[in-house]
Design an enzyme around this catalytic site. Sequence first.
Site, PDB file in Angstrom:
ATOM      1  N   ASP A 331      24.933  33.115  41.398  1.00 28.55           N
ATOM      2  CA  ASP A 331      24.251  34.251  40.789  1.00 28.55           C
ATOM      3  C   ASP A 331      24.770  35.490  41.519  1.00 28.55           C
ATOM      4  OD1 ASP A 331      22.547  35.827  39.300  1.00 28.55           O
ATOM      5  OD2 ASP A 331      20.750  34.664  39.755  1.00 28.55           O
ATOM      6  N   SER A 332      24.382  36.649  41.086  1.00 26.77           N
ATOM      7  CA  SER A 332      24.872  37.880  41.706  1.00 26.77           C
ATOM      8  C   SER A 332      24.653  37.840  43.217  1.00 26.77           C
ATOM      9  CB  SER A 332      24.150  39.091  41.119  1.00 26.77           C
ATOM     10  OG  SER A 332      24.500  40.251  41.841  1.00 26.77           O
TER      11      SER A 332
END
Length: 698
Positions: A331-332
């Site tokens: 994820d980011s």
Amino acid sequence: MSTPSRGTRAGVALGLGAGLLLAGAVPATAAPPAPLASNGDAPESADQIAAAVEAMSIDELIGQMTWTRVYGDSADDTSMAAENQQYYGVDTPAEVIEKYDLGGVLYFAWSNPIVEDDPVGAAELSNGLQAVSTGDEASGIPLAVTIDQEGGIVARMTEPATVLPGNMALGATFDTDLAYDQGAVLGSELNAVGINVNFAPVLDVNTNPANPVIGVRSMGADPGAVADLGVAQVAGMQDQGIAATAKHFPGHGDTETDSHTGLPIVTYDRETLDQHLVPFQAAIDGGIDMIMTAHIIVEAIDPEMPGTLSHDVLTGLLREDMGFDGLITTDSLGMAALKQIPGNPLDDGDVAALAIEAGSDILLNSPDVDATFEGVHEAIEAGDLSRERLEESVTRILEWKVERGVWDGDPSVPVEDVMDTVGNDEHLATATEIGDRAVTMVRNEGDVLPLDAESDSVLMVGAGSAWPERMGPMLIERGFDVTEDYENGSSPSAAYRERAVAAAADHDVVIFASNNANQAQQEMVAALAETGTPVVVVATRNPYDANVLPGADAVLNIYGWFEPNFHGAVAAVAGDLNPTGALPVDVPTADGSETLYPIGYGLHYAVTPAEPEFTDRPGRGRDLYTIPESQGVQYLVNDEPTEAGDYRAHQNRDVTVAAEPLDGWEIAAEATTEWSMCFTTGRPGHGGGDPCERGDRR
């Protein structure tokens, strides 16, 4: 995984001694390999990939694993040079790609504003970035062009792209055909604008009503239903040439912390975890391209490190136990959860290196790409990472680019064809159907609903965060006499509440749009209910509002505040459609001690069965009866359940058809529910046949 041995590093200055680039310098690149045919299984393609990977420097390998945002609406756009300078030390998207030999870019509406509402401009941006990446100054390899386009509350492309009601609305339909259609809409529209990766669908099983970040982004709380809908949505997307991404592994559905702002920790046992893994395993078995990690600690697997940084989660569980051989993306990396690991203050370089060590192939949206490069180099020097480990991921990335057709000659898309696909009538009809079929009626005391447009006047109010101003005009267009009164914000003010209470007496019904009903919304609904005017609540986000709004006479859950969600709400309020949505989650009582409404619950209006048809023709062989389709009704022919269709009556001289309500449905009290026919053996009305003792029909 244990505590990282490397300490926190101050600053992000890059040194050539670490094998990195000075800010603004361009990495030395090997001659770009020739485009590969989109047949990754062919021996020559495998050889070409191996040769390309072997020729790459460490920086080029890291670059292929780095997929991040670039600021601007075209490759050479300098309007956001300040942002590009802040994060990358260069001015334009093209220079970012060339500096790092990026393997992918990630679109946001705030970094690439053109993407939000200009599909043609988005396609031109994609084409421009691909031209840079395949040119002599960059890697020579086409980009993964990526986006978070889940539909519903997470959608970077909005109108004129198709606005979908969202995943939980889809979940309320329990319809895998619609799930496939939603995936196909997303896939075809992204493909048209040159995007080849969608970070969707969300396969989290939302079992926690207090979850602050998933909620309606999930398709529900039943693992099997989420799996079925998720696999269908993935197939629809990937059939359009777009890589789907299951997220957030190993499941973000039972958290009370938003990983954007804090570190969620789930303490349930392995048996519970296995239920959250069901949709991910189904997606793996169904051939999904990518899986995104969750920045959460799952104590049943690794009590120290979040999934994104855990070898036990990504390699042990996902790769080895579950058999996933596709691409793993973080994820980011800019989310706060990764900076809040107890006892482990990590900088951006530590995070990047640990993610690769854990098993991730893609470093997504690093907040400091220079630090990412530095951290990976330091990990290699320390012996925590090897070149072979990077080559493993880059080989997997390039194989995906070949197999998905990303690396297949010219990666550009025909700009002139974009609007033939994006937001076309067929796609809009799919969004409307999902919104209509999602409407879930969980309360209808005194049969307040449906309303009569010819006689009922409506006061339309609600929390500003629920966008009631979208519903009011739709009610007017439908023919209702509507007084509209709106206020911004999620918490109605005392003045707004008092104004609505004073107006309620002059109307036949109040419709209140709620959004995760907080105390102020609860107080306003309670005050409106005390006026004696019936109150209809239209809940526009998580479907739990009914448990804190006991004064509402009717409650409709629509799972979103977009046009197709409200289209369904208005149609249900007006009686133009009979609500068929069913709760995709359990709704607990307000104190959480028991279940108020279970998964699958949903009320319907009483129905009037359609009348069967009888055709009495000369002789016995041509006599027919027709059982109609009728919502909420099961037909029995001579006491035997019978599907809709045409049937010959030659075996039954006397036919009795009865209508019974299906589970959860009710037949209107005045409706006819039984029809009988005695078929003659000769020509009806002309003698020559045996008379029917009961007459022709009743």
